[in-house]
Design a protein around this motif. Structure first.
Motif, PDB file in Angstrom:
ATOM      1  N   ARG A 112      35.909  40.123  34.173  1.00  0.00           N
ATOM      2  CA  ARG A 112      37.081  40.754  35.310  1.00  0.00           C
ATOM      3  C   ARG A 112      37.872  41.760  34.557  1.00  0.00           C
ATOM      4  N   HIS A 113      38.247  41.608  33.487  1.00  0.00           N
ATOM      5  CA  HIS A 113      39.039  42.913  33.005  1.00  0.00           C
ATOM      6  C   HIS A 113      38.546  44.156  32.862  1.00  0.00           C
ATOM      7  N   LEU A 114      37.320  44.271  32.417  1.00  0.00           N
ATOM      8  CA  LEU A 114      36.445  45.347  32.392  1.00  0.00           C
ATOM      9  C   LEU A 114      36.093  46.027  33.780  1.00  0.00           C
ATOM     10  N   THR A 115      35.728  45.012  34.704  1.00  0.00           N
ATOM     11  CA  THR A 115      35.571  45.660  36.085  1.00  0.00           C
ATOM     12  C   THR A 115      36.783  46.106  36.824  1.00  0.00           C
ATOM     13  N   LEU A 116      37.835  45.561  36.525  1.00  0.00           N
ATOM     14  CA  LEU A 116      39.386  45.973  37.097  1.00  0.00           C
ATOM     15  C   LEU A 116      39.676  47.281  36.287  1.00  0.00           C
ATOM     16  N   GLU A 117      39.376  47.652  35.114  1.00  0.00           N
ATOM     17  CA  GLU A 117      39.654  48.666  34.282  1.00  0.00           C
ATOM     18  C   GLU A 117      38.851  50.016  34.954  1.00  0.00           C
ATOM     19  N   LYS A 118      37.434  49.712  35.248  1.00  0.00           N
ATOM     20  CA  LYS A 118      36.484  50.551  35.662  1.00  0.00           C
ATOM     21  C   LYS A 118      36.875  50.943  37.101  1.00  0.00           C
ATOM     22  N   ARG A 119      37.697  50.085  37.861  1.00  0.00           N
ATOM     23  CA  ARG A 119      38.097  50.518  39.294  1.00  0.00           C
ATOM     24  C   ARG A 119      39.127  51.512  39.536  1.00  0.00           C
ATOM     25  N   ARG A 120      39.929  51.462  38.268  1.00  0.00           N
ATOM     26  CA  ARG A 120      40.886  52.596  38.422  1.00  0.00           C
ATOM     27  C   ARG A 120      40.503  54.055  38.468  1.00  0.00           C
ATOM     28  N   PRO A 121      41.403  54.629  39.055  1.00  0.00           N
ATOM     29  CA  PRO A 121      41.305  56.336  39.392  1.00  0.00           C
ATOM     30  C   PRO A 121      41.085  56.645  37.728  1.00  0.00           C
ATOM     31  N   LEU A 122      39.948  57.493  37.881  1.00  0.00           N
ATOM     32  CA  LEU A 122      39.629  58.380  36.666  1.00  0.00           C
ATOM     33  C   LEU A 122      41.272  58.979  35.838  1.00  0.00           C
ATOM     34  N   SER A 123      42.100  59.287  36.540  1.00  0.00           N
ATOM     35  CA  SER A 123      43.348  59.695  35.766  1.00  0.00           C
ATOM     36  C   SER A 123      44.209  58.504  35.217  1.00  0.00           C
ATOM     37  N   GLU A 124      43.632  57.224  35.786  1.00  0.00           N
ATOM     38  CA  GLU A 124      44.564  56.366  35.120  1.00  0.00           C
ATOM     39  C   GLU A 124      43.666  55.443  34.269  1.00  0.00           C
ATOM     40  N   GLU A 125      42.285  55.615  34.128  1.00  0.00           N
ATOM     41  CA  GLU A 125      41.257  54.586  33.519  1.00  0.00           C
ATOM     42  C   GLU A 125      41.900  55.019  31.939  1.00  0.00           C
ATOM     43  N   ASN A 126      41.860  54.030  31.393  1.00  0.00           N
ATOM     44  CA  ASN A 126      41.893  54.020  29.779  1.00  0.00           C
ATOM     45  C   ASN A 126      40.521  53.661  29.152  1.00  0.00           C
ATOM     46  N   ASN A 127      39.948  54.758  28.795  1.00  0.00           N
ATOM     47  CA  ASN A 127      38.405  54.734  28.263  1.00  0.00           C
ATOM     48  C   ASN A 127      38.252  53.920  26.896  1.00  0.00           C
ATOM     49  N   GLU A 128      39.326  54.018  26.071  1.00  0.00           N
ATOM     50  CA  GLU A 128      39.257  53.209  24.838  1.00  0.00           C
ATOM     51  C   GLU A 128      39.377  51.920  24.972  1.00  0.00           C
ATOM     52  N   LEU A 129      40.097  51.346  25.850  1.00  0.00           N
ATOM     53  CA  LEU A 129      40.132  50.081  26.234  1.00  0.00           C
ATOM     54  C   LEU A 129      39.033  49.465  26.893  1.00  0.00           C
ATOM     55  N   ALA A 130      38.262  50.161  27.823  1.00  0.00           N
ATOM     56  CA  ALA A 130      37.113  50.078  28.349  1.00  0.00           C
ATOM     57  C   ALA A 130      36.106  49.882  27.410  1.00  0.00           C
ATOM     58  N   LEU A 131      35.963  50.694  26.511  1.00  0.00           N
ATOM     59  CA  LEU A 131      34.869  50.563  25.299  1.00  0.00           C
ATOM     60  C   LEU A 131      35.078  49.386  24.633  1.00  0.00           C
ATOM     61  N   HIS A 132      36.385  48.903  24.168  1.00  0.00           N
ATOM     62  CA  HIS A 132      36.512  47.851  23.417  1.00  0.00           C
ATOM     63  C   HIS A 132      36.198  46.762  24.149  1.00  0.00           C
ATOM     64  N   LEU A 133      36.524  46.654  25.372  1.00  0.00           N
ATOM     65  CA  LEU A 133      36.327  45.367  26.467  1.00  0.00           C
ATOM     66  C   LEU A 133      34.783  45.222  26.266  1.00  0.00           C
ATOM     67  N   ILE A 134      34.011  46.365  26.562  1.00  0.00           N
ATOM     68  CA  ILE A 134      32.465  46.155  26.706  1.00  0.00           C
ATOM     69  C   ILE A 134      31.750  45.551  25.198  1.00  0.00           C
ATOM     70  N   GLN A 135      32.315  46.161  24.324  1.00  0.00           N
ATOM     71  CA  GLN A 135      31.849  45.633  22.853  1.00  0.00           C
ATOM     72  C   GLN A 135      32.342  44.272  22.732  1.00  0.00           C
ATOM     73  N   ALA A 136      33.626  43.846  23.095  1.00  0.00           N
ATOM     74  CA  ALA A 136      33.874  42.283  23.053  1.00  0.00           C
ATOM     75  C   ALA A 136      33.019  41.464  24.230  1.00  0.00           C
ATOM     76  N   LEU A 137      32.634  42.098  25.400  1.00  0.00           N
ATOM     77  CA  LEU A 137      31.896  41.351  25.848  1.00  0.00           C
ATOM     78  C   LEU A 137      30.453  41.172  25.456  1.00  0.00           C
ATOM     79  N   CYS A 138      29.732  42.075  24.889  1.00  0.00           N
ATOM     80  CA  CYS A 138      28.601  41.979  24.370  1.00  0.00           C
ATOM     81  C   CYS A 138      28.433  40.798  23.073  1.00  0.00           C
ATOM     82  N   LEU A 139      29.515  41.034  22.337  1.00  0.00           N
ATOM     83  CA  LEU A 139      29.606  39.854  21.168  1.00  0.00           C
ATOM     84  C   LEU A 139      29.843  38.716  21.684  1.00  0.00           C
ATOM     85  N   THR A 140      30.528  38.505  22.729  1.00  0.00           N
ATOM     86  CA  THR A 140      31.005  37.077  23.172  1.00  0.00           C
ATOM     87  C   THR A 140      29.770  36.580  23.909  1.00  0.00           C
TER      88      THR A 140
END
Length: 257
Positions: A112-140
């Motif tokens: 859910r957190h990753l989905t909301l992050e990727k829905r943000r406008p490009l000017s507001e998206e935190n790419n570093e956060l999204a990458l950590h979230l996808i890594q955490a999702l894969c490991l979980t």
């Protein structure tokens, strides 16, 4: 982390039917988790009925179609990713194409957190956060798959109890709540858990609370009284008694060491 590329991520909910049209082999990894209702997929030319909790892990080269009938209700999280980190993660252990996992708050929260992050406008998206979230999702997801494999010889109701206790141990857990979560009577739930795990629900929850308390003692400056309350103990006196019985010393002495 810069070598992970998230092509799309989202949540879909269908009530009026759906059929994906792209039948070409996948060029990226695709993960899909059925969270509500049912659906049907055609995976590598095999037709598969999908139910709640079913996780699809597809790799580049696989073929995939999603079919949802007019009378079906279906909800799912999905993500498409690629990159060297994902390749390494995929290849280090066998990943089943289809498995049924426990829908706990950790996995759903991350997705859910990753989905909301990727829905943000490009000017507001935190790419570093999204990458950590996808890594955490894969490991979980990997941990959930390993737990599912270990649970083959364990009644599914006990697995549900274990996951529920792990999520709620520090939040004033009651045995009645655990039994209700699994749809069992209290007496049946208590007996089945003790018979399978070898300890009571309260003893299992107590181990989790003590582990959480030790982390708080190591890595925070909170008082022992606050730690006891935060980790789900009814009083500091009770925490002190349980801790000393388990570790052979008082919490204060343990913290000093």
């Amino acid at each position: 982390m810069d070598d992970i590329f998230i092509r799309f991520c989202g949540f879909s909910y269908h009530t009026k039917g759906y059929h994906s049209q792209d039948t070409e082999p996948l060029t990226r990894y695709l993960f899909r988790l059925q969270t509500e209702g049912t659906s049907e997929i055609v995976f590598n030319n095999e037709r598969i009925a999908i139910k709640k909790g079913d996780l699809l892990l597809a790799k580049p080269g696989d073929t995939y179609e999603l079919k949802i009938a007019e009378n079906q209700r279906s909800g799912d999280y999905h993500v498409s990713i690629e990159g060297a980190w994902v390749d390494d993660w995929w290849n280090r252990s066998k990943k089943p194409s289809i498995s049924n996992i426990y829908l706990d708050d950790r996995i759903l929260g991350l997705w859910r957190h990753l989905t909301l992050e990727k829905r943000r406008p490009l000017s507001e998206e935190n790419n570093e956060l999204a990458l950590h979230l996808i890594q955490a999702l894969c490991l979980t997801l990997e941990r959930s798959l390993n737990e599912t494999a270990a649970d083959i010889n364990r009644p599914y109701a006990v697995t549900r109890m274990l996951r529920y206790i792990e999520e709620h141990a520090t939040l004033g857990l009651k045995v009645d709540d655990v039994a209700e979560h699994t749809g069992l009577s209290v007496s049946r739930a208590v007996h089945l858990f003790k018979q399978t795990i070898g300890k009571t629900m309260i003893e299992y929850a107590q181990d989790i609370r003590l582990s959480a308390a030790i982390d708080q003692m190591k890595y925070t400056t909170m008082t022992l009284e606050n730690i006891a309350e935060k980790c789900g103990f009814s009083s500091y006196a009770y925490f002190h008694r349980v801790f000393k019985k388990k570790y052979g010393m008082a919490p204060g002495k343990y913290r000093e060491r």
